[in-house]
Design a protein around this motif. Structure first.
Motif, PDB file in Angstrom:
ATOM      1  N   GLN A   9       0.831  -1.189   0.000  1.00 51.90           N
ATOM      2  CA  GLN A   9       0.000   0.000   0.000  1.00 51.90           C
ATOM      3  C   GLN A   9       0.872   1.249   0.000  1.00 51.90           C
ATOM      4  O   GLN A   9       2.045   1.201   0.327  1.00 51.90           O
ATOM      5  N   ALA A  10       0.235   2.344  -0.378  1.00 51.89           N
ATOM      6  CA  ALA A  10       0.956   3.616  -0.342  1.00 51.89           C
ATOM      7  C   ALA A  10       1.288   3.935   1.111  1.00 51.89           C
ATOM      8  O   ALA A  10       0.422   3.898   1.974  1.00 51.89           O
TER       9      ALA A  10
ATOM     10  N   VAL B  24       1.522  -9.582  21.394  1.00 50.80           N
ATOM     11  CA  VAL B  24       2.593  -9.243  20.452  1.00 50.80           C
ATOM     12  C   VAL B  24       1.968  -8.558  19.237  1.00 50.80           C
ATOM     13  O   VAL B  24       1.159  -9.156  18.529  1.00 50.80           O
ATOM     14  N   ILE B  25       2.341  -7.313  19.017  1.00 53.43           N
ATOM     15  CA  ILE B  25       1.659  -6.542  17.984  1.00 53.43           C
ATOM     16  C   ILE B  25       1.887  -7.120  16.583  1.00 53.43           C
ATOM     17  O   ILE B  25       1.019  -7.036  15.721  1.00 53.43           O
ATOM     18  N   ASP B  26       3.014  -7.730  16.365  1.00 53.17           N
ATOM     19  CA  ASP B  26       3.318  -8.295  15.045  1.00 53.17           C
ATOM     20  C   ASP B  26       2.263  -9.309  14.602  1.00 53.17           C
ATOM     21  O   ASP B  26       2.085  -9.558  13.425  1.00 53.17           O
ATOM     22  N   ALA B  27       1.596  -9.897  15.568  1.00 54.01           N
ATOM     23  CA  ALA B  27       0.599 -10.905  15.229  1.00 54.01           C
ATOM     24  C   ALA B  27      -0.648 -10.272  14.625  1.00 54.01           C
ATOM     25  O   ALA B  27      -1.435 -10.954  13.975  1.00 54.01           O
ATOM     26  N   TYR B  28      -0.818  -8.977  14.844  1.00 47.99           N
ATOM     27  CA  TYR B  28      -2.045  -8.310  14.391  1.00 47.99           C
ATOM     28  C   TYR B  28      -1.809  -7.351  13.234  1.00 47.99           C
ATOM     29  O   TYR B  28      -2.698  -7.050  12.469  1.00 47.99           O
ATOM     30  N   VAL B  29      -0.612  -6.806  13.184  1.00 49.27           N
ATOM     31  CA  VAL B  29      -0.343  -5.719  12.251  1.00 49.27           C
ATOM     32  C   VAL B  29       0.798  -6.108  11.327  1.00 49.27           C
ATOM     33  O   VAL B  29       1.791  -6.680  11.771  1.00 49.27           O
ATOM     34  N   ARG B  30       0.654  -5.840  10.050  1.00 48.80           N
ATOM     35  CA  ARG B  30       1.733  -6.130   9.120  1.00 48.80           C
ATOM     36  C   ARG B  30       2.282  -4.856   8.486  1.00 48.80           C
ATOM     37  O   ARG B  30       3.458  -4.554   8.577  1.00 48.80           O
ATOM     38  N   VAL B  31       1.408  -4.089   7.875  1.00 49.62           N
ATOM     39  CA  VAL B  31       1.856  -3.016   6.991  1.00 49.62           C
ATOM     40  C   VAL B  31       2.465  -1.844   7.759  1.00 49.62           C
ATOM     41  O   VAL B  31       3.540  -1.355   7.426  1.00 49.62           O
ATOM     42  N   SER B  32       1.791  -1.409   8.785  1.00 47.38           N
ATOM     43  CA  SER B  32       2.205  -0.166   9.440  1.00 47.38           C
ATOM     44  C   SER B  32       3.072  -0.378  10.677  1.00 47.38           C
ATOM     45  O   SER B  32       3.197   0.501  11.520  1.00 47.38           O
TER      46      SER B  32
END
Lengths: 263, 137
Positions: free
Chosen positions: A13-14, B35-43
């Motif tokens: 994504q951007a 563990v946040i990595d388990a929920y979030v990928r992009v940001s």
């Protein structure tokens, strides 16, 4: 000393333009929570803690400078203190130290929104419950005397070591120390089970933690319902007086249920 | 994500906190919690984490040698009973010892140092989160 650096996910994504400030995430709470304006979090200087909301849930966040490493004593304390103070009042799902996202908007869109229902359900489950950690440690001299009393091999090794010059008894000293470690581990096992069993009537859950010291007698996290807290604390007091000088008992909490949330 | 406990309701009595050293904090927040990595990928943002590894390796040669030294220095003559008597006595009845002996665990030492660091921050205002439906002070 260990260090780790996580790379951000390479996004299809951007992405927002590069910037030096990102968004530190402490934990997840119900939507109807307010944070006092003087609440501060990690960083140097510490930044103000704010709340972002989505549906029934919210996240505690603060700006964080991405150019500087995190993990100084005050960062660690700020993280836990904020969550534990919150947990004394409201249900909180604590995040492990070091959770950083790009922006508050990303916290809402990528953390809160997609996982809204499971976070909301988990918050309902822990409503009215907080975590306590019981740390019990054998006092050195009493436990060593116990071990010598109960084990003939340990007594013999001690006598031998005392009769010979230090430089020729390294193997015996290692063997003696190893034996003591094993004997204390057996005591720890028994005392930990006794503690878990003893508090079972007052607690909604127990997680046995790894020992944090070679003389640990028990290291257990308990989930305690608010209306059983007085009973629980009374039982800890009774344990403390029973054990007397043999074991030092410390009770930490109330704190956020770190040991009872699982990813 | 799950909470590993059975469901139940409950009231909202405010709790009270007791002090904890930085070693206790480290035990809790560096390897427990979601563990946040388990929920979030992009940001997800990579940020360097300096962790102070004060956790003791419980079974090590250093530990063994410290125990041996402590046992060696143990002055059994100063105990109320000698070893032969101790053989028949209950563990609870023996030796009122100092809680801090010559064996000082690495963790304990580090913890105390860090405790000092923490104490210098103890006077800062305590942040509080409250439910909106509650009255603030």
């Amino acid at each position: 000393m260990t260090g780790s650096t996580r790379q951000s996910g390479a996004g299809d994504q951007a992405e927002a333009p590069p910037r030096n400030t990102a968004c530190y995430v402490y934990g997840i709470l119900p939507e109807d929570v307010e944070i006092s304006e003087d609440a501060v979090g990690v960083g140097d200087p510490p930044r103000a803690v704010t709340i972002v909301r989505h549906g029934e849930i919210a996240a505690l966040i603060s700006d964080v400078d991405v150019d500087r490493p995190l993990g100084r004593a005050q960062d660690l304390v700020a993280h836990e203190q904020l969550l534990d103070e919150a947990a004394a009042e409201v249900p909180v799902l604590p995040l492990r130290f070091g959770a950083v996202m790009t922006t508050p908007e990303a916290v809402v869109e990528e953390l809160l929104a997609p996982h809204h229902d499971s976070f909301a359900a988990a918050l309902k489950q822990i409503e009215g419950r907080t975590q306590f950690v019981l740390k019990a440690r054998y006092a050195e001299q009493p436990v060593l005397v116990e071990v010598l009393t109960e084990n003939a091999e340990a007594r013999q090794l001690r006598e031998r070591i005392r009769q010979l010059p230090e430089e020729v008894t390294r193997n015996e000293r290692i063997r003696l120390g190893e034996l003591i470690t094993q004997l204390i581990a057996a005591k720890r096992e028994a005392d930990t089970q006794a503690v878990v069993g003893r508090f079972e009537p007052f607690t909604a859950g127990a997680v046995v933690r790894d020992p944090s010291h070679e003389r640990d007698a028990a290291h257990v996290a308990f989930l305690v319902e608010d209306d059983r807290q007085a009973d629980f604390e009374r039982a800890v007091g009774e344990l403390r007086s029973e054990w007397g000088d043999r074991v030092e008992v410390r009770l930490l909490g109330p704190m956020a249920p770190y040991d009872f949330v699982t990813t | 994500m799950t909470v590993a406990v059975p469901p139940a309701g409950g009231g909202g009595l405010p709790g009270r906190s007791s002090g904890s050293g930085l070693a206790d904090v480290i035990d809790t927040i560096l390897d427990k919690g979601l563990v946040i990595d388990a929920y979030v990928r992009v940001s997800l943002v990579g940020i360097e984490i300096l962790t102070i590894d004060v956790r003791v390796v419980v079974a090590s040669v250093d530990t063994y040698l410290r125990f041996a030294e402590a046992v060696n220095r143990l002055d059994l003559a100063s105990q109320k009973q000698g070893l032969p008597d101790l053989l028949s006595s209950a563990p609870q009845s023996v030796a009122r010892g100092k809680t801090k002996g010559m064996v000082q665990g690495v963790l304990e030492a580090a913890g105390e140092k860090l405790q000092d660091m923490r104490e210098s921050y103890a006077d800062e205002p305590v942040p509080r989160a409250r439910r909106r439906r509650r009255e603030d002070d």
